[in-house]
Design a protein around this motif. Structure first.
Motif, PDB file in Angstrom:
ATOM      1  N   GLY A   1       0.814  -1.208   0.000  1.00 17.89           N
ATOM      2  CA  GLY A   1       0.000   0.000   0.000  1.00 17.89           C
ATOM      3  C   GLY A   1       0.848   1.260   0.000  1.00 17.89           C
ATOM      4  N   LEU A   2       2.163   1.089   0.115  1.00 18.73           N
ATOM      5  CA  LEU A   2       3.047   2.260   0.085  1.00 18.73           C
ATOM      6  C   LEU A   2       3.244   2.675  -1.364  1.00 18.73           C
ATOM      7  N   PRO A   3       3.381   3.982  -1.606  1.00 18.12           N
ATOM      8  CA  PRO A   3       3.283   4.463  -2.981  1.00 18.12           C
ATOM      9  C   PRO A   3       4.441   4.119  -3.917  1.00 18.12           C
TER      10      PRO A   3
ATOM     11  N   ASP B   1      -0.929   5.664  -6.158  1.00 18.88           N
ATOM     12  CA  ASP B   1      -1.742   6.277  -7.212  1.00 18.88           C
ATOM     13  C   ASP B   1      -1.624   5.440  -8.489  1.00 18.88           C
ATOM     14  N   PHE B   2      -2.384   5.851  -9.501  1.00 17.36           N
ATOM     15  CA  PHE B   2      -2.466   5.037 -10.712  1.00 17.36           C
ATOM     16  C   PHE B   2      -1.102   4.829 -11.362  1.00 17.36           C
ATOM     17  N   SER B   3      -0.331   5.910 -11.522  1.00 16.45           N
ATOM     18  CA  SER B   3       0.903   5.745 -12.294  1.00 16.45           C
ATOM     19  C   SER B   3       1.949   4.947 -11.517  1.00 16.45           C
ATOM     20  N   ASN B   4       1.962   5.077 -10.187  1.00 16.23           N
ATOM     21  CA  ASN B   4       2.894   4.248  -9.415  1.00 16.23           C
ATOM     22  C   ASN B   4       2.474   2.784  -9.418  1.00 16.23           C
ATOM     23  N   ALA B   5       1.171   2.531  -9.313  1.00 13.73           N
ATOM     24  CA  ALA B   5       0.693   1.142  -9.365  1.00 13.73           C
ATOM     25  C   ALA B   5       1.008   0.539 -10.728  1.00 13.73           C
TER      26      ALA B   5
ATOM     27  N   VAL C   1     -13.109   1.074  -5.009  1.00 13.64           N
ATOM     28  CA  VAL C   1     -14.498   0.623  -5.143  1.00 13.64           C
ATOM     29  C   VAL C   1     -15.127   1.147  -6.437  1.00 13.64           C
ATOM     30  N   GLY C   2     -15.676   0.236  -7.222  1.00 13.89           N
ATOM     31  CA  GLY C   2     -16.434   0.611  -8.411  1.00 13.89           C
ATOM     32  C   GLY C   2     -15.602   1.006  -9.621  1.00 13.89           C
ATOM     33  N   GLU C   3     -14.268   0.979  -9.504  1.00 12.12           N
ATOM     34  CA  GLU C   3     -13.432   1.443 -10.634  1.00 12.12           C
ATOM     35  C   GLU C   3     -13.081   0.283 -11.572  1.00 12.12           C
ATOM     36  N   PHE C   4     -14.107  -0.192 -12.242  1.00 10.17           N
ATOM     37  CA  PHE C   4     -13.908  -1.368 -13.088  1.00 10.17           C
ATOM     38  C   PHE C   4     -13.117  -1.033 -14.344  1.00 10.17           C
ATOM     39  N   ALA C   5     -13.238   0.188 -14.859  1.00  6.77           N
ATOM     40  CA  ALA C   5     -12.444   0.569 -16.036  1.00  6.77           C
ATOM     41  C   ALA C   5     -10.956   0.546 -15.696  1.00  6.77           C
ATOM     42  N   THR C   6     -10.638   0.887 -14.454  1.00  7.67           N
ATOM     43  CA  THR C   6      -9.243   0.830 -13.997  1.00  7.67           C
ATOM     44  C   THR C   6      -8.736  -0.614 -14.018  1.00  7.67           C
ATOM     45  N   ALA C   7      -9.632  -1.556 -13.721  1.00  4.81           N
ATOM     46  CA  ALA C   7      -9.252  -2.975 -13.767  1.00  4.81           C
ATOM     47  C   ALA C   7      -8.736  -3.330 -15.161  1.00  4.81           C
ATOM     48  N   SER C   8      -9.464  -2.906 -16.203  1.00  6.02           N
ATOM     49  CA  SER C   8      -9.028  -3.169 -17.584  1.00  6.02           C
ATOM     50  C   SER C   8      -7.654  -2.568 -17.857  1.00  6.02           C
ATOM     51  N   ARG C   9      -7.434  -1.359 -17.339  1.00  5.97           N
ATOM     52  CA  ARG C   9      -6.163  -0.696 -17.615  1.00  5.97           C
ATOM     53  C   ARG C   9      -4.998  -1.464 -17.000  1.00  5.97           C
ATOM     54  N   PHE C  10      -5.214  -2.055 -15.821  1.00 10.98           N
ATOM     55  CA  PHE C  10      -4.142  -2.857 -15.223  1.00 10.98           C
ATOM     56  C   PHE C  10      -3.922  -4.162 -15.985  1.00 10.98           C
ATOM     57  N   LEU C  11      -4.988  -4.736 -16.524  1.00 11.12           N
ATOM     58  CA  LEU C  11      -4.798  -5.928 -17.366  1.00 11.12           C
ATOM     59  C   LEU C  11      -3.998  -5.549 -18.603  1.00 11.12           C
ATOM     60  N   ASP C  12      -4.316  -4.383 -19.180  1.00 10.49           N
ATOM     61  CA  ASP C  12      -3.557  -3.907 -20.340  1.00 10.49           C
ATOM     62  C   ASP C  12      -2.072  -3.762 -19.999  1.00 10.49           C
ATOM     63  N   ALA C  13      -1.793  -3.355 -18.752  1.00  8.73           N
ATOM     64  CA  ALA C  13      -0.405  -3.166 -18.322  1.00  8.73           C
ATOM     65  C   ALA C  13       0.292  -4.497 -18.027  1.00  8.73           C
ATOM     66  N   GLY C  14      -0.500  -5.582 -17.963  1.00  8.63           N
ATOM     67  CA  GLY C  14       0.111  -6.892 -17.737  1.00  8.63           C
ATOM     68  C   GLY C  14      -0.138  -7.481 -16.362  1.00  8.63           C
ATOM     69  N   ALA C  15      -1.092  -6.929 -15.607  1.00  9.12           N
ATOM     70  CA  ALA C  15      -1.432  -7.535 -14.316  1.00  9.12           C
ATOM     71  C   ALA C  15      -2.059  -8.911 -14.566  1.00  9.12           C
TER      72      ALA C  15
END
Ligand code: 3PY
Ligand code: MG
Length: 254
Positions: free
Chosen positions: A21-23, A49-53, A73-87
């Motif tokens: 959880g540290l940035p 934050d998003f860019s560090n994650a 919570v509720g940020e499902f579009a963010t989920a797609s972006r992390f999959l795009d990044a290779g999560a």
């Protein structure tokens, strides 16, 4: 080649994950080089934050470990972006209705299961796959874990598990303790939470899906491994840092 994270969760011994959880992404990178089976970056309660994650993802994957992100919570579009990044997986908190579960799954999976949109630049680079190779296997490479941490979610856990594209659930024992005590207390180790954990685990196993849970300490993680959870996260980066500091200081002053 490495088995997919889903195959590893289903076929291997329980995966024990670091929780970050540290940035600064170098913390996730450092923990990925320890003997954890996966690293979870927490954007819900963490300070990341998003860019560090996003930067943490290739650092974790570069250490040969699955990178998992808990989105806010509720940020499902963010989920797609992390999959795009290779999560390799996403944990979505507070999935309390079937509609929540469906919307989460739709951002995690390509058609025909969901409506994930194309653009997996990081995933292609990290896996070394061509688009035509990645697309048919992508849904299996993106583990969708819906958090069950309220009474409502517990009541409809079979329906959540039945949503196509939901690969499993991840239990939040702290929020569950608040919910089950009607807001009277937070105690993830209470008897009612224990009962809810056993119930949820039995429903996930009956559905043949993946069961994950957060454990605040190593000893608690060992108990969850013994119960048969597929994925157990243990404590957190700030706890590792504080405990390491306390141990070193105690030794220095002994
Ligand atoms: C909870 O226990 O509620 C969680 O979300 C785990 O961090
Ligand atoms: Mg929670």
């Amino acid at each position: 080649t490495n088995p997919s994270f889903l195959d590893r969760l289903n076929g291997g011994p329980s995966a024990v994950a670091a929780w970050c959880g540290l940035p600064d992404p170098t913390i996730a990178a450092l923990l990925a080089r320890e003997n954890f089976d996966a690293v979870i970056v927490d954007m819900q309660h963490g300070a990341v934050d998003f860019s560090n994650a996003l930067r943490a993802v290739p650092l974790i994957a570069g250490a040969g470990k699955p990178a998992v992100v808990r989105v806010p919570v509720g940020e499902f579009a963010t989920a797609s972006r992390f999959l795009d990044a290779g999560a390799s997986g996403v944990i979505a908190p507070m999935i309390n209705t079937i509609d929540d579960a469906r919307r989460f799954a739709s951002f995690m999976k390509y058609p025909p299961i969901g409506e994930r949109s194309w653009g997996p630049h990081g995933a292609l680079s990290l896996t070394g796959m061509q688009a035509a190779e990645y697309f048919p296997v992508a849904n299996g490479l993106s583990v969708a874990l819906a958090m069950v941490e309220t009474r409502e979610a517990l009541n409809i856990i079979d329906d959540i598990l039945a949503v196509p594209g939901i690969d499993g659930i991840f239990i939040g024992p702290a929020d569950l303790s608040i919910a089950l005590s009607q807001g009277a207390k937070v105690n993830p180790l209470s008897a009612e939470v224990e009962e809810a954990i056993d119930y949820a685990l039995s429903r996930v196993k009956a559905a043949g899906k993946v069961a994950g849970i957060y454990a605040p300490t190593g000893a608690r993680a060992a108990d969850m491994v013994a119960k048969g959870f597929h994925l157990v996260s243990v404590a957190s980066d700030s706890a590792y840092l504080r405990h390491g500091a306390q141990m070193a200081l105690a030794a220095a002053r002994a």
